[in-house]
Design a protein around this motif. Structure first.
Motif, short mmCIF file in Angstrom:
data_model
loop_
_atom_site.label_atom_id
_atom_site.label_comp_id
_atom_site.label_asym_id
_atom_site.label_seq_id
_atom_site.Cartn_x
_atom_site.Cartn_y
_atom_site.Cartn_z
N VAL A 280 0.82 -1.21 0.00
CA VAL A 280 0.00 0.00 0.00
C VAL A 280 0.85 1.26 0.00
O VAL A 280 0.35 2.34 -0.29
N ASP A 281 2.16 1.13 0.30
CA ASP A 281 3.03 2.31 0.36
C ASP A 281 4.17 2.22 -0.66
O ASP A 281 5.21 2.84 -0.49
N GLY A 282 3.97 1.44 -1.71
CA GLY A 282 5.01 1.34 -2.73
C GLY A 282 4.46 0.67 -3.97
O GLY A 282 3.34 0.15 -3.99
N ASP A 283 5.24 0.69 -5.04
CA ASP A 283 4.82 0.10 -6.29
C ASP A 283 5.05 -1.41 -6.27
O ASP A 283 6.09 -1.90 -5.83
N GLY A 284 4.08 -2.15 -6.78
CA GLY A 284 4.28 -3.56 -7.03
C GLY A 284 4.07 -4.46 -5.83
O GLY A 284 3.65 -4.05 -4.75
N CYS A 285 4.39 -5.74 -6.05
CA CYS A 285 4.15 -6.81 -5.08
C CYS A 285 5.44 -7.41 -4.55
O CYS A 285 5.43 -8.50 -3.97
N GLY A 286 6.56 -6.73 -4.71
CA GLY A 286 7.82 -7.29 -4.26
C GLY A 286 8.43 -8.20 -5.30
O GLY A 286 8.13 -8.09 -6.49
N HIS A 287 9.25 -9.14 -4.86
CA HIS A 287 10.03 -9.94 -5.82
C HIS A 287 10.10 -11.40 -5.37
O HIS A 287 10.41 -11.69 -4.22
N GLY A 288 9.80 -12.29 -6.30
CA GLY A 288 10.00 -13.71 -6.09
C GLY A 288 11.30 -14.13 -6.74
O GLY A 288 11.57 -13.78 -7.89
N TYR A 289 12.13 -14.86 -6.02
CA TYR A 289 13.46 -15.22 -6.52
C TYR A 289 13.54 -16.66 -7.03
O TYR A 289 14.53 -17.04 -7.66
N LEU A 290 12.53 -17.47 -6.74
CA LEU A 290 12.54 -18.87 -7.15
C LEU A 290 11.24 -19.22 -7.86
O LEU A 290 10.19 -18.63 -7.58
N SER A 291 11.31 -20.20 -8.75
CA SER A 291 10.11 -20.77 -9.37
C SER A 291 9.72 -22.04 -8.62
O SER A 291 10.52 -22.63 -7.89
N ALA A 292 8.48 -22.48 -8.84
CA ALA A 292 8.04 -23.73 -8.22
C ALA A 292 8.89 -24.90 -8.69
O ALA A 292 9.18 -25.83 -7.92
N PHE A 311 13.43 -23.10 2.93
CA PHE A 311 13.40 -21.87 2.15
C PHE A 311 13.01 -20.69 3.04
O PHE A 311 12.22 -20.84 3.97
N HIS A 312 13.58 -19.54 2.73
CA HIS A 312 13.15 -18.27 3.30
C HIS A 312 11.96 -17.80 2.45
O HIS A 312 12.12 -17.57 1.25
N SER A 320 3.33 -19.48 -1.48
CA SER A 320 2.54 -20.25 -2.44
C SER A 320 3.44 -20.94 -3.46
O SER A 320 3.24 -22.11 -3.79
N THR A 321 4.45 -20.22 -3.95
CA THR A 321 5.40 -20.82 -4.89
C THR A 321 6.13 -21.99 -4.25
O THR A 321 6.31 -23.05 -4.86
N VAL A 322 6.58 -21.80 -3.01
CA VAL A 322 7.30 -22.86 -2.30
C VAL A 322 6.41 -24.09 -2.14
O VAL A 322 6.83 -25.23 -2.41
N LEU A 323 5.17 -23.90 -1.73
CA LEU A 323 4.28 -25.04 -1.53
C LEU A 323 3.91 -25.71 -2.85
O LEU A 323 3.70 -26.93 -2.89
N GLU A 324 3.84 -24.95 -3.92
CA GLU A 324 3.63 -25.56 -5.24
C GLU A 324 4.81 -26.47 -5.58
O GLU A 324 4.65 -27.55 -6.14
N GLY A 325 6.02 -26.01 -5.22
CA GLY A 325 7.20 -26.85 -5.40
C GLY A 325 7.15 -28.10 -4.54
O GLY A 325 7.55 -29.20 -4.98
N PHE A 326 6.65 -27.97 -3.31
CA PHE A 326 6.48 -29.14 -2.46
C PHE A 326 5.53 -30.15 -3.10
O PHE A 326 5.76 -31.36 -3.07
N ALA A 327 4.44 -29.64 -3.66
CA ALA A 327 3.48 -30.54 -4.30
C ALA A 327 4.14 -31.29 -5.46
O ALA A 327 3.90 -32.49 -5.66
N GLY A 328 4.98 -30.58 -6.23
CA GLY A 328 5.69 -31.23 -7.32
C GLY A 328 6.64 -32.30 -6.82
O GLY A 328 6.76 -33.39 -7.41
N ALA A 329 7.33 -32.03 -5.72
CA ALA A 329 8.23 -33.02 -5.14
C ALA A 329 7.46 -34.21 -4.60
O ALA A 329 7.91 -35.37 -4.71
#
Length: 522
Positions: A280-292, A311-312, A320-329
């Protein structure tokens, strides 16, 4: 005396749910060999009079950065700065005592606590430091203020994501300048800092820490050197090495896991945590550094080498990305095998019911920091500034996680927040959102047994026959209730972040029978 001398601790109050009336315990060969009342105590080679003090299992801090903590404890701590001017004054006073070619290292400034949330510029920092190179990490450790001299020494930072000519650097640009700043610390200084940090941990009743290292935040020599002093008159160190696909290397380095600060995103303080809705006090949604897919492949690599992973992940999009990766594993390995590894997620600050269900499904340990809510939660604080009030009150949902059986391991992320285990327990008990509050007993368990279980040591963290003699002795100025200290004021109106109730004071910390801290000792 015998070849295996015994020590009797008597006339205390023991946190021993299996024997609530116990007032004494006998230690031999690093283990508890007897528990009971003073009147029934066996003879011993040594006797320690507890004088009514409380004895509990010692704490485990499940997320620390030991070298950085020691450098802050022995260096420039900026957590008390409340304006850009105060920060500059602190830099000037500290730099005056350094050689002209030294790098000024500081940590802990938090502009969200300032009336005017505008940090000083690179030019201003340089002038305050007498032209020296300056590196000042923000409280989150995911961004830093640097001087013009340090920027000049890091030309590659200018083209890196996260660069800003003001000198407040994030993302890749921050990693570049951090590496140069850390290189200015000699090996001798680093070892000294590690011992300072571990000594301080022991003095607050911590007998074990989980070090979160990795190529982006430390180096292999720092990591292995720290593991080399683990338990040698200081708390034990369990190392996590956060390198993607680096399970084999983590094992070679002596780590217990290939995780910790393996970054799926950044931090809320620097607006780099990856959110599903914009700040709410800046542009965008931050940054994701890993894919699922990267998360999945890392977990498969951990399975191939018999390592715990982790994972941090702070923002809900990152989790959500991390848990999607867990589901793949899980599709490759099976859910039972994935659960047995007790993989971890560090922080997990913004998670909803759907994401919490993923923690339950895959047996993920949530390594959380209650002090985050104490410092930045609630109305008018940093979380509200970044997220808005509704999302801020849903942050750090440790109570909801505990309520559905997620395994919790509490820590500090020191030096992000101080080594203060009873303060962390109270923060979990007094969460700004009443829905997320925990009992003292549950929060204490997360900061003791939870930390041991997170490293697969299930029989640690209790006062019981045959268990390791790892405990702390406390003065409890506010009293004891059902085997644990009173941590909150009797008046509900006085409770919360500024509760005046005095916290316990550590008198002695014992690790596997060895005293690693004693009040009043040098």
């Amino acid at each position: 005396m015998t070849n295996n001398p015994s020590t009797l601790y008597r006339a205390g109050v023991l946190h021993c749910p299996a024997d609530p009336s116990a007032t004494a315990l006998l230690v031999r060969d690093g283990r508890i060999v007897w528990l009971g009342s003073d009147a029934d105590a066996p003879s011993a080679d040594r006797v320690v009079e507890l004088d009514g003090a409380l004895v509990t299992p010692a704490f485990v801090d499940a997320h620390v950065h030991v070298s950085d903590t020691g450098l802050v404890l022995s260096g420039l701590d900026l957590s008390g700065a409340r304006s850009a001017g105060e920060l500059l004054d602190a830099v000037s006073a500290y730099a005056a005592g350094l050689p002209a070619d030294a790098v000024v290292l500081g940590h802990g400034w938090d502009e969200s606590t300032w009336a005017v949330a505008q940090p000083p510029s690179a030019a201003q920092l340089g002038r305050a430091a007498g032209g020296r190179r300056v590196y000042l990490s923000q409280a989150s450790i995911h961004s830093a203020l640097v001087s013009e001299a340090l920027l000049a020494a890091c030309p590659e930072a200018v083209a890196a994501p996260g660069y800003d000519e003001s000198g407040w650097l994030r993302r890749d640009a921050h990693h570049v300048v951090r590496a140069v700043a850390r290189a200015s610390v000699t090996r001798a200084q680093r070892v000294a800092a590690q011992r300072v940090a571990l000594g301080h941990a022991a003095s607050v009743g911590i007998a074990a820490v989980h070090e979160c290292g990795g190529p982006e935040i430390s180096d292999e020599e720092d990591f292995t050197g720290l593991l080399g002093i683990s338990g040698a008159g200081v708390p034990e160190v369990y190392g996590y090495w956060g390198e993607l696909g680096g399970a084999a290397r983590a094992r070679e380095l002596g780590a217990v896991g290939a995780g910790g600060d393996l970054f799926a995103d950044g931090a809320l303080g620097s607006r780099t945590a990856h959110l599903s809705e914009p700040y709410v006090d800046g542009d965008g949604c931050g940054h994701g550094y890993l894919s699922a897919d990267q998360v999945r492949d890392h977990l498969l690599d951990c399975a191939a080498h018999g390592m715990q992973g982790g994972f941090h992940a702070i923002g809900d999009a990152a989790v959500s990305t991390v848990l999607e990766g867990f589901a793949g594993a899980a599709r490759r390995l099976g859910t039972d095998r994935l659960r047995a590894a007790r993989h971890r997620v560090e922080h997990a600050e913004i998670v909803d019911r759907r994401l919490i269900a993923g923690f339950v499904e895959f047996g993920v340990v949530a390594s959380m920091q209650p002090a985050f809510d104490r410092l930045w939660g609630g109305a008018g604080r940093m979380y509200e500034s970044r997220l808005g009030l509704a999302r801020s009150l849903a942050s750090n949902p440790m109570g909801a996680m505990h309520g559905v059986g997620v395994a919790l391991a509490f820590g500090s992320d020191s030096p992000v927040t101080p080594l203060d285990p009873w303060g962390s327990v109270r923060a979990a008990v007094a969460h700004h959102n009443p829905v997320q509050r925990m009992s003292v007993r549950a929060a204490f368990a997360a900061h003791t047994r939870g930390g041991w279980r997170a490293v697969h040591l299930d029989n640690e963290g209790v006062l019981a026959l045959g268990a390791p003699a790892t405990f702390a002795v406390w003065s409890t100025p506010a009293g004891v209730e059902r085997g644990l200290p009173v941590l909150q004021a009797a008046d509900p109106e006085a409770r919360g972040a500024d509760d005046p109730t005095p916290l316990p004071v550590c008198r002695r910390t014992v690790l596997r029978g060895e005293v690693i801290y004693e009040e009043g000792s040098a």
